[in-house]
Scaffold this motif. Structure first.
Motif, short mmCIF file in Angstrom:
data_model
loop_
_atom_site.label_atom_id
_atom_site.label_comp_id
_atom_site.label_asym_id
_atom_site.label_seq_id
_atom_site.Cartn_x
_atom_site.Cartn_y
_atom_site.Cartn_z
N GLU A 148 62.56 34.74 -22.20
CA GLU A 148 63.55 34.89 -23.26
C GLU A 148 64.11 36.30 -23.27
OE1 GLU A 148 63.78 34.13 -28.08
OE2 GLU A 148 61.89 34.29 -27.06
N LYS A 149 65.39 36.41 -23.42
CA LYS A 149 66.01 37.72 -23.59
C LYS A 149 66.91 37.62 -24.80
CE LYS A 149 66.16 39.43 -18.88
NZ LYS A 149 67.02 39.87 -17.79
N LYS A 150 66.87 38.60 -25.66
CA LYS A 150 67.67 38.54 -26.87
C LYS A 150 69.11 38.93 -26.52
CE LYS A 150 68.25 40.45 -31.46
NZ LYS A 150 68.67 39.16 -32.03
N GLU A 152 70.72 39.79 -24.33
CA GLU A 152 70.99 40.92 -23.45
C GLU A 152 71.81 40.47 -22.25
OE1 GLU A 152 67.43 42.78 -22.32
OE2 GLU A 152 68.36 44.28 -21.07
N ASP A 219 72.18 44.78 -31.01
CA ASP A 219 71.18 45.68 -31.60
C ASP A 219 71.74 47.10 -31.65
OD1 ASP A 219 68.78 46.36 -28.87
OD2 ASP A 219 70.91 46.81 -29.08
N GLN A 222 73.03 48.77 -28.47
CA GLN A 222 74.27 48.17 -27.99
C GLN A 222 75.46 48.64 -28.83
OE1 GLN A 222 72.93 44.10 -28.25
NE2 GLN A 222 72.84 43.88 -26.03
N GLN B 20 59.82 42.94 -22.75
CA GLN B 20 60.59 41.82 -23.31
C GLN B 20 59.90 41.22 -24.52
OE1 GLN B 20 63.80 40.65 -22.23
NE2 GLN B 20 63.48 39.79 -24.26
N ASN B 24 61.39 41.11 -28.28
CA ASN B 24 61.54 39.88 -29.07
C ASN B 24 60.86 40.03 -30.43
OD1 ASN B 24 62.87 38.72 -26.93
ND2 ASN B 24 61.09 37.63 -26.16
N GLY B 27 63.04 42.40 -32.57
CA GLY B 27 64.43 42.01 -32.73
C GLY B 27 65.45 42.92 -32.05
N VAL B 28 65.09 43.45 -30.91
CA VAL B 28 66.06 44.24 -30.13
C VAL B 28 66.04 43.73 -28.69
CG1 VAL B 28 65.89 46.31 -31.55
CG2 VAL B 28 64.33 46.04 -29.62
N THR B 29 66.85 44.36 -27.84
CA THR B 29 66.89 43.95 -26.44
C THR B 29 65.83 44.69 -25.64
OG1 THR B 29 68.50 45.64 -25.85
CG2 THR B 29 69.37 43.50 -26.55
N THR B 32 66.71 48.22 -24.86
CA THR B 32 66.48 49.19 -25.94
C THR B 32 65.05 49.70 -25.88
OG1 THR B 32 68.12 48.10 -27.34
CG2 THR B 32 66.52 49.50 -28.45
#
Lengths: 278, 68
Positions: A148-150, A152, A219, A222, B20, B24, B27-29, B32
């Motif tokens: 999973e990647k948020k 990105e 985020d 970004q 990662q 998660n 709540g950031v990438t 980051t």
């Protein structure tokens, strides 16, 4: 197991599509009047073309699935992006080809063989790239790792697609401008084709983000990178537009697509650089 | 003066968690988290507090100033 079946299905249909396209190209070059005169052979290229078009539609979902599967290696991601951009351009070329053929038939003119052959060759090239991608997927053990990647990936993809679209559009604009081709604004819709891949990615991103709070769309890093890219674009946009006047040619309508593509390149490129390097 | 952090060490102490997975959780990438660990990005107060709460530590235990 499901993904392996999909990949094999794509491989088989891609090979059939490649064969179908080569048959069409051979037939229309051997029997040039096939498309305009009623002929028993007419059905073959029509069926082959529609099969290829159907494969093209399915392959777009295959490409999106490849994105969502979070391909591990960066080289795959870039490769899929290039294929995606080519896919959209190929669709647009099909539209132009069909429109031109319809006009030629309506006015009883002879159709231009190049107008038919070039879009088909682009489709052949696209199908070959899909086959190469399938081959890479089947030979790489780690390629189906899913993690999973948020958002990105979508953020990065949008910038890369924006960069590619901007560069391609800029090349087209400059090629017309430097050759001083007469421009009465008729080329403007053609330039807009290069925004379609970028628009599709942004629309997809907006769809998946629609239900979230706007402050959570990206985020904080970004946001910072986008703001820095926006400032960079603002500063560079003025000298960038000024570059056009160095050539001492009438700019006519060219300045507008040139300016837009320049901004797209600088904004997408700088966002990508700031995001990855800081 | 430079802002340093112990995010990477705490991440490994928490069962060799990946960047990662940490991203998660707060709540950031992933990028980051990577940038924070490398000292290239200073998180906001909000994010620093979220990281501290996740690791069950204080912000001062995670972030500190060092003389460059």
């Amino acid at each position: 197991m499901k993904k392996v079946v999909n990949v094999y299905f794509m491989m088989i249909t891609a090979v059939i599509t490649l064969a179908a396209l080569l048959i069409v190209i051979y037939l229309i070059n051997t029997f040039p009047n096939m498309l305009v005169e009623k002929n028993s052979l007419q059905l073959i290229p029509v069926l082959c073309y529609f099969f290829a078009f159907g494969f093209h539609i399915i392959s777009v979902f295959f490409l999106i699935q490849s994105f969502k599967n979070q391909l591990k290696y960066r080289k795959f991601k870039i490769f899929v992006l290039v294929i995606f951009v080519l896919s959209v351009i190929s669709f647009m070329m099909d539209k132009v080809m069909i429109d031109e053929l319809a006009d030629d038939m309506r006015y009883g003119l002879e159709y231009d063989l190049i107008m038919v052959t070039i879009p088909l060759l682009v489709k052949v090239f696209y199908t070959v790239l899909i086959l190469i991608l399938i081959f890479l997927l089947l030979t790489d053990k780690n390629v189906l790792n899913i993690f999973e990647k948020k958002d990105e990936t979508i953020f990065t993809i949008a910038q890369i697609v924006g960069l590619i679209s901007g560069i391609l559009g800029m090349i087209l604009v400059l090629s017309h401008f430097l050759r001083s081709l007469p421009n009465h604004g008729s080329w403007l819709p053609a330039y807009s084709i290069f925004f379609i891949p970028y628009g599709i990615i942004i629309a997809y991103w907006l769809v998946i983000k629609f239900k979230e709070n706007i402050l959570e769309w990206v985020d904080e890093k970004q946001w910072k990178d986008v703001l820095r890219a926006a400032l960079t674009t603002l500063i560079l946009s003025i000298p960038g537009l000024g570059l056009m006047f160095i050539f001492n040619k009438p700019t006519e309508y060219y300045w507008f697509p040139y300016f837009v593509f320049f901004i797209l390149i600088v904004f997408s490129g700088s966002t990508l650089v700031f995001y990855k390097s800081t | 003066m430079k802002l340093e952090n112990t995010i990477r060490r705490n991440r490994f102490d928490k069962g060799e968690m990946s960047q990662q997975e940490l991203a998660n959780a707060v709540g950031v990438t992933k990028q980051t988290i990577h940038s924070i660990e490398k000292g290239k990005f200073n998180p906001s107060t909000f994010l620093a507090l979220k990281l501290a709460k996740f690791f069950d530590k204080t912000v001062e235990e995670l972030f500190y100033l060092s003389n460059d």
